[in-house]
Motif scaffolding. Structure first.
Motif, mmCIF file in Angstrom:
data_model
loop_
_atom_site.group_PDB
_atom_site.id
_atom_site.type_symbol
_atom_site.label_atom_id
_atom_site.label_comp_id
_atom_site.label_asym_id
_atom_site.label_seq_id
_atom_site.Cartn_x
_atom_site.Cartn_y
_atom_site.Cartn_z
ATOM 1 N N GLY A 77 7.010 -17.184 7.786
ATOM 2 C CA GLY A 77 7.803 -17.106 9.029
ATOM 3 C C GLY A 77 9.173 -17.268 8.770
ATOM 4 N N GLN A 78 9.647 -17.736 7.629
ATOM 5 C CA GLN A 78 10.580 -17.865 6.725
ATOM 6 C C GLN A 78 11.765 -16.542 6.567
ATOM 7 O OE1 GLN A 78 12.734 -19.983 6.868
ATOM 8 N NE2 GLN A 78 12.543 -21.734 7.995
ATOM 9 N N LEU A 79 10.337 -15.295 5.448
ATOM 10 C CA LEU A 79 10.427 -14.449 4.909
ATOM 11 C C LEU A 79 10.751 -13.270 6.048
ATOM 12 C CD1 LEU A 79 8.551 -14.234 1.735
ATOM 13 C CD2 LEU A 79 10.864 -14.579 2.323
ATOM 14 N N ALA A 80 9.841 -13.412 7.138
ATOM 15 C CA ALA A 80 10.395 -12.998 8.744
ATOM 16 C C ALA A 80 11.887 -12.844 9.017
ATOM 17 C CB ALA A 80 8.831 -13.193 9.430
ATOM 18 N N GLU A 81 12.556 -14.065 8.784
ATOM 19 C CA GLU A 81 13.470 -14.212 9.633
ATOM 20 C C GLU A 81 14.599 -13.052 8.807
ATOM 21 O OE1 GLU A 81 14.123 -18.218 10.566
ATOM 22 O OE2 GLU A 81 12.119 -17.841 12.112
ATOM 23 N N THR A 82 14.088 -12.973 7.048
ATOM 24 C CA THR A 82 15.006 -12.988 6.297
ATOM 25 C C THR A 82 15.292 -11.388 6.321
ATOM 26 O OG1 THR A 82 14.206 -12.588 4.730
ATOM 27 C CG2 THR A 82 15.321 -14.265 4.846
ATOM 28 N N ASP A 83 16.249 -10.411 6.023
ATOM 29 C CA ASP A 83 16.771 -8.716 5.668
ATOM 30 C C ASP A 83 15.529 -8.312 5.003
ATOM 31 O OD1 ASP A 83 17.651 -9.689 3.501
ATOM 32 O OD2 ASP A 83 19.634 -9.220 3.577
ATOM 33 N N GLN A 84 14.597 -9.177 4.337
ATOM 34 C CA GLN A 84 13.718 -8.662 3.023
ATOM 35 C C GLN A 84 14.399 -8.046 1.786
ATOM 36 O OE1 GLN A 84 12.833 -7.624 6.596
ATOM 37 N NE2 GLN A 84 11.955 -10.013 6.141
ATOM 38 N N SER A 85 15.735 -8.493 1.908
ATOM 39 C CA SER A 85 16.490 -8.508 0.534
ATOM 40 C C SER A 85 15.879 -9.159 -0.592
ATOM 41 C CB SER A 85 18.179 -8.007 0.513
ATOM 42 O OG SER A 85 18.548 -9.389 0.712
ATOM 43 N N ARG A 86 15.930 -8.026 -2.142
ATOM 44 C CA ARG A 86 15.881 -8.913 -3.428
ATOM 45 C C ARG A 86 15.854 -10.599 -3.265
ATOM 46 N NH1 ARG A 86 13.230 -7.772 -8.226
ATOM 47 N NH2 ARG A 86 13.467 -5.675 -7.128
ATOM 48 N N GLU A 87 17.657 -10.637 -2.818
ATOM 49 C CA GLU A 87 18.254 -12.110 -3.220
ATOM 50 C C GLU A 87 17.594 -12.730 -1.970
ATOM 51 O OE1 GLU A 87 19.718 -9.557 -2.255
ATOM 52 O OE2 GLU A 87 20.722 -8.964 -4.496
ATOM 53 N N ALA A 88 18.056 -12.543 -0.557
ATOM 54 C CA ALA A 88 17.242 -13.191 0.951
ATOM 55 C C ALA A 88 15.619 -14.301 -0.176
ATOM 56 C CB ALA A 88 17.474 -12.766 1.654
ATOM 57 N N VAL A 89 14.406 -12.957 -0.322
ATOM 58 C CA VAL A 89 13.743 -13.570 -0.847
ATOM 59 C C VAL A 89 13.166 -14.038 -1.810
ATOM 60 C CG1 VAL A 89 11.426 -12.477 -1.600
ATOM 61 C CG2 VAL A 89 12.652 -10.887 0.549
ATOM 62 N N THR A 90 14.218 -14.469 -2.753
ATOM 63 C CA THR A 90 14.271 -14.916 -3.572
ATOM 64 C C THR A 90 14.576 -16.464 -3.369
ATOM 65 O OG1 THR A 90 14.962 -13.111 -5.384
ATOM 66 C CG2 THR A 90 15.615 -15.116 -6.339
ATOM 67 N N ARG A 91 15.158 -16.422 -2.742
ATOM 68 C CA ARG A 91 16.298 -17.881 -2.743
ATOM 69 C C ARG A 91 15.334 -18.378 -1.924
ATOM 70 N NH1 ARG A 91 20.666 -16.480 0.233
ATOM 71 N NH2 ARG A 91 19.907 -15.650 2.231
ATOM 72 N N VAL A 92 14.362 -17.535 -0.345
ATOM 73 C CA VAL A 92 13.522 -18.564 0.269
ATOM 74 C C VAL A 92 12.140 -19.278 -0.848
ATOM 75 C CG1 VAL A 92 12.064 -18.486 2.002
ATOM 76 C CG2 VAL A 92 14.453 -17.311 2.903
ATOM 77 N N LEU A 93 12.015 -18.095 -1.530
ATOM 78 C CA LEU A 93 11.039 -18.580 -2.522
ATOM 79 C C LEU A 93 10.885 -19.346 -3.377
ATOM 80 C CD1 LEU A 93 9.621 -14.824 -3.497
ATOM 81 C CD2 LEU A 93 8.449 -16.720 -2.371
ATOM 82 N N ARG A 94 12.181 -20.172 -4.060
ATOM 83 C CA ARG A 94 12.922 -20.908 -4.880
ATOM 84 C C ARG A 94 12.804 -21.821 -4.189
ATOM 85 N NH1 ARG A 94 17.251 -19.103 -5.677
ATOM 86 N NH2 ARG A 94 16.638 -18.062 -8.080
ATOM 87 N N MET A 95 12.820 -22.348 -2.547
ATOM 88 C CA MET A 95 12.696 -23.068 -1.933
ATOM 89 C C MET A 95 11.742 -23.776 -1.454
ATOM 90 S SD MET A 95 15.339 -22.426 1.494
ATOM 91 C CE MET A 95 14.708 -23.582 2.078
ATOM 92 N N TYR A 96 10.439 -22.961 -1.986
ATOM 93 C CA TYR A 96 8.200 -22.988 -1.625
ATOM 94 C C TYR A 96 8.162 -23.113 -2.777
ATOM 95 C CZ TYR A 96 9.614 -23.358 3.281
ATOM 96 O OH TYR A 96 10.305 -23.616 4.745
ATOM 97 N N GLN A 97 9.153 -22.869 -4.016
ATOM 98 C CA GLN A 97 8.182 -22.298 -4.949
ATOM 99 C C GLN A 97 6.930 -23.701 -5.437
ATOM 100 O OE1 GLN A 97 10.784 -22.475 -8.660
ATOM 101 N NE2 GLN A 97 11.629 -24.097 -8.332
ATOM 102 N N TYR A 98 6.619 -24.778 -5.430
ATOM 103 C CA TYR A 98 6.217 -26.261 -5.828
ATOM 104 C C TYR A 98 5.747 -26.545 -4.210
ATOM 105 C CZ TYR A 98 9.708 -26.207 -10.065
ATOM 106 O OH TYR A 98 10.190 -26.350 -10.959
ATOM 107 N N SER A 99 5.406 -25.521 -3.704
ATOM 108 C CA SER A 99 5.014 -26.377 -1.688
ATOM 109 C C SER A 99 3.444 -25.915 -2.686
ATOM 110 C CB SER A 99 5.095 -25.274 -0.867
ATOM 111 O OG SER A 99 4.566 -24.149 -1.494
ATOM 112 N N VAL A 100 2.220 -25.245 -3.597
ATOM 113 C CA VAL A 100 1.819 -25.607 -3.921
ATOM 114 C C VAL A 100 0.790 -25.679 -4.973
ATOM 115 C CG1 VAL A 100 0.933 -23.487 -2.179
ATOM 116 C CG2 VAL A 100 1.573 -22.596 -4.896
ATOM 117 N N TYR A 101 1.583 -26.560 -5.626
ATOM 118 C CA TYR A 101 1.477 -27.033 -6.908
ATOM 119 C C TYR A 101 0.708 -27.862 -6.752
ATOM 120 C CZ TYR A 101 2.001 -29.834 -10.748
ATOM 121 O OH TYR A 101 2.036 -30.691 -12.822
#
Length: 584
Positions: A77-101
Motif C-alpha cells: 500500500g505504501q509503495l502504491a502511493e509512491t512514484d515507484q522510483s528506485r529512491e522512493a521504493v528503497t526508502r519504503v523498503l528500508r522502513m519495513y526491512q525487519y517486519s518479516v524477521y
C-alpha cells in the motif's frame, strides 16, 4: 500302534481333548480380543497424537504466513502511493526491512521492466521467475503468491512470497520477500517430537516445500509417488502407504489459504512398537494358559474317567464269569449312584442265573428221563418182534438163548438207573442186541467192531449205539441176502479230548431230501414202516438230542449217506473218564 488307536477312542482322551479345546478356545479368544483391543487403542492413540502434532504444525505455518502477509500488504500500500522510483521504493523498503524477521532473507521490488529495487543489491532472479510472478499477477487478483522452493545463488534454499502492487487496476510492480526455508522447516518439523514421524508440506503444484523425512531413501522413493497420487485426487484423512516390505500410515491435512497441504506419515511397525513387547507377554501368557489347560484337562478327565474305567474293568472281569465282584467307590456323586445301581443289577443277575440253572437242571433231568423212557418201549417192541419171528419160523430151540440175551440187555439198559456207562459196557450190551437181530434176520448181515482200547474206559450215554445199529439194520440192510450185509463199528480219540464213534453200513443209503430232516427237531418226522409211527428217524433223533442235552449242542450225530451205497453215522462227545456224576 493298535494300542495307540484304542487309546484315542477312550472316553478319557475324548474328554481331555474336549476340555482342553474349550479352555484353549476361551483363553486364546480372550488373549486375541485383548491383544486386538490394545493394538487398536495404541494405534488410535498414536494416530491422535500424530494428528495433534500435524494440527499444531499447520496452525504454526498459518501464523507464519499471516505474519508475512500483513506487513507485505501494508508495504504494498505504501509503495502504491509512491512514484515507484528506485529512491522512493528503497526508502519504503528500508522502513519495513525487519517486519518479516526472522524468516526473511530480504525484501525487494520488481518493477515492470524487471528491475529489482532493494536496500542492498543481493538478489538475483532468473527471468523465468520474473515472468511467472508477472504472469501470476495478471491472471489472478490473489493478493499473495508463492514460488519455490528453489536454490538461490546467494541466499540458499528460499521460498519467494509476493504481492502485487496496484494503482487502481494497473499493476505498478511486484513486492517479494525471500523466506529462509531451512529456518521455517526447523521450526515446523521441530514441533513434532516423534522420532519416527516424517512430515512433508506440498504447495498447490504438488511440490514439497518443507520436508522432514525419517525413512530410508529407497522407502521414500516408493512412498512419494503414492503421496502425490493421493494429493492429486484430493484425498484427506488417514490413508495407507506401502513399500515392498513395509506398511505406512499417512495423515493428509486439508489445504490452507495458499493451497498448501501437510502430510505426515509413519511406519506402522513404529506405531505398534509398544505392542511388540506386549506381544511377547501375550505369547508367554498364552503358553502359560496352554500348560495350565493341559494340566487341568488331564486331571479333570482323569477325575471323571476314573470311576468309568473302574466300572469297565469290573465289567470285563464279570464278562469272564466272575459274578461275585462288586464295584466299590468312596465318592458321593452320580458315579456312586451308578456303581450302586450296577451292583444291584449284578445281584439281580446272580439271582436270575441261579433260578435259571435250577430250572434248566430240572428241565434237563425231566427231558432226559423222558427220552430214556422212549428208548425202552422202542427196543422192546423190536425185540418181541424178533421172538415172534422165531416162533413163526418154528425155531423154538433158540428162544431160550434169545430170552437170555434179552434179559441181559434189559438188565444193562435199566440197571442202577445210571445215564452214563463205559464204552466197554456199551459194546457188551450191544453184543446181546446184535445176537437178537441176527437171529431175527437169519444172519443176513455181519457186524465188525474196531474200537481202540484207549477209549474203552470213556463214558458214554447208555443205549447210544443200539438205536443207530437198529436203524442201520432195519432201514439199511434188511433187504439184502444172507451174508451180504456189513455193519462196522469204529472208535478212536480225536485230539486227546474227543471220542469219535462211527457206525457204517453198506445198505441202501438215505435219500437227500430225507437226510436233511433226520436230526432237525423242527422238521416233521417222516412216516414210519410196518405200521410203527415215526420209526425211521425216532431212534437217531432221540440219540442226537440226548447227547446234546448231556454234553452240549456242539456234540451229537452227523450223518453222511450215499443213496444205494450206504450210510456212515458219526458220534462225537467229550472224553469223560472215572466215576459217573449223579444224573438223578
Amino acid at each position: 500302534m493298535k494300542k495307540l488307536l484304542l487309546s484315542l477312542h477312550k472316553i478319557r482322551f475324548k474328554m481331555f481333548v474336549i476340555i482342553l479345546a474349550c479352555m484353549l478356545t476361551v483363553a486364546l479368544s480372550i488373549s486375541l480380543i485383548a491383544y486386538r483391543y490394545i493394538t487398536d487403542l495404541l494405534t488410535e492413540k498414536q494416530m491422535s497424537q500424530m494428528k495433534s502434532y500435524a494440527d499444531r504444525q499447520f496452525e504454526q505455518l498459518e501464523r507464519i504466513l499471516a505474519d508475512i502477509k500483513a506487513p507485505l500488504g501494508q508495504l504494498a500500500g505504501q509503495l502504491a502511493e509512491t512514484d515507484q522510483s528506485r529512491e522512493a521504493v528503497t526508502r519504503v523498503l528500508r522502513m519495513y526491512q525487519y517486519s518479516v524477521y526472522p524468516f526473511s532473507r530480504g525484501m525487494y521490488f520488481i518493477a515492470p521492466d524487471y528491475s529489482i529495487y532493494e536496500t542492498a543489491q543481493t538478489t538475483t532472479l532468473p527471468d523465468e521467475l520474473k515472468n511467472r510472478l508477472y504472469a501470476g499477477a495478471r491472471s489472478s487478483w490473489t493478493s499473495l503468491q508463492s514460488f519455490g522452493p528453489y536454490q538461490s545463488a546467494n541466499k540458499g534454499l528460499v521460498l519467494t512470497i509476493a504481492v502485487t502492487v496496484y494503482r487502481g487496476t494497473e499493476i505498478q510492480g511486484i513486492l517479494a520477500a525471500d523466506l529462509d526455508l531451512l529456518a521455517i522447516n526447523g521450526l515446523i518439523t521441530g514441533m513434532n517430537p516423534s522420532p519416527a514421524t516424517s512430515t512433508l508440506l506440498f504447495n498447490s503444484g504438488l511440490q514439497p516445500i518443507l520436508s522432514s523425512v525419517k525413512v530410508r531413501q529407497d522407502e521414500y522413493s516408493g512412498l512419494f509417488p503414492q503421496i502425490q497420487s493421493f494429493l492429486r485426487h484430493n484425498e484427506d484423512g488417514l490413508l495407507p502407504l506401502y513399500t515392498d516390505h513395509e506398511e505406512f500410515v499417512a495423515l493428509f491435512g486439508g489445504p490452507n489459504s495458499q493451497g498448501w497441504r501437510l502430510v505426515s506419515f509413519v511406519d506402522k511397525q513404529d506405531i505398534l512398537a509398544p505392542v511388540t513387547q506386549l506381544r511377547y507377554y501375550a505369547i508367554y501368557l498364552t503358553l502359560f494358559f496352554i500348560l495350565l489347560s493341559l494340566m487341568i484337562s488331564f486331571f479333570l478327565a482323569r477325575y471323571i474317567d476314573g470311576p468309568i474305567s473302574g466300572l469297565i474293568l469290573q465289567m470285563r472281569r464279570i464278562q469272564k464269569g466272575n459274578l461275585g465282584l462288586r464295584v466299590q467307590l468312596k465318592r458321593k456323586d452320580e458315579f456312586r449312584t451308578l456303581a450302586d445301581s450296577f451292583n444291584i443289577m449284578l445281584d439281580r443277575i446272580g439271582e436270575l442265573i441261579d433260578d435259571k440253572l435250577r430250572t434248566e437242571k430240572l428241565k434237563k433231568q425231566y427231558e432226559f428221563r423222558a427220552l430214556q423212557a422212549q428208548i425202552n418201549p422202542h427196543f422192546l417192541y423190536n425185540t418181541l418182534n424178533s421172538i415172534n419171528a422165531l416162533v413163526d419160523l418154528k425155531r423154538t430151540d433158540e428162544i431160550a438163548k434169545v430170552l437170555h440175551a434179552l434179559v441181559n440187555l434189559l438188565d444193562y439198559s435199566m440197571g442202577k438207573g445210571e445215564a452214563l456207562t463205559t464204552l466197554e459196557k456199551e459194546l457188551e450190551g450191544l453184543s446181546h442186541y446184535i445176537y437178537l437181530q441176527q437171529i431175527r434176520y437169519q444172519y443176513k448181515f455181519e457186524v465188525s467192531i474196531d474200537v481202540d482200547e484207549d477209549v474203552l474206559d470213556c463214558r458214554i450215554l447208555k443205549l447210544t449205539l443200539q438205536p443207530i445199529l437198529e436203524n442201520a439194520i432195519f432201514h439199511g440192510i434188511r433187504g439184502k441176502r444172507r451174508g451180504e450185509g456189513l455193519i462196522t463199528v469204529r472208535g478212536r480219540l480225536l485230539q486227546s479230548r474227543l471220542v469219535q464213534l462211527e457206525v457204517e453200513d453198506n445198505g441202501t443209503g438215505i435219500a437227500p431230501d430225507r437226510l436233511s430232516g433226520l436230526l432237525d427237531p423242527s422238521a416233521p418226522p417222516p412216516g414210519g414202516a410196518e405200521g410203527i409211527p415215526h420209526y425211521s428217524s425216532m431212534g437217531l433223533r432221540n440219540v442226537h438230542e440226548r447227547l446234546q442235552l448231556h454234553f452240549g449242542e456242539a456234540y451229537g450225530l452227523k450223518i453222511t449217506s450215499t443213496e444205494g451205497a450206504g450210510t456212515i453215522i458219526s458220534i462225537t462227545f467229550p472224553v469223560v473218564r472215572g466215576e459217573p456224576a449223579d444224573e438223578q
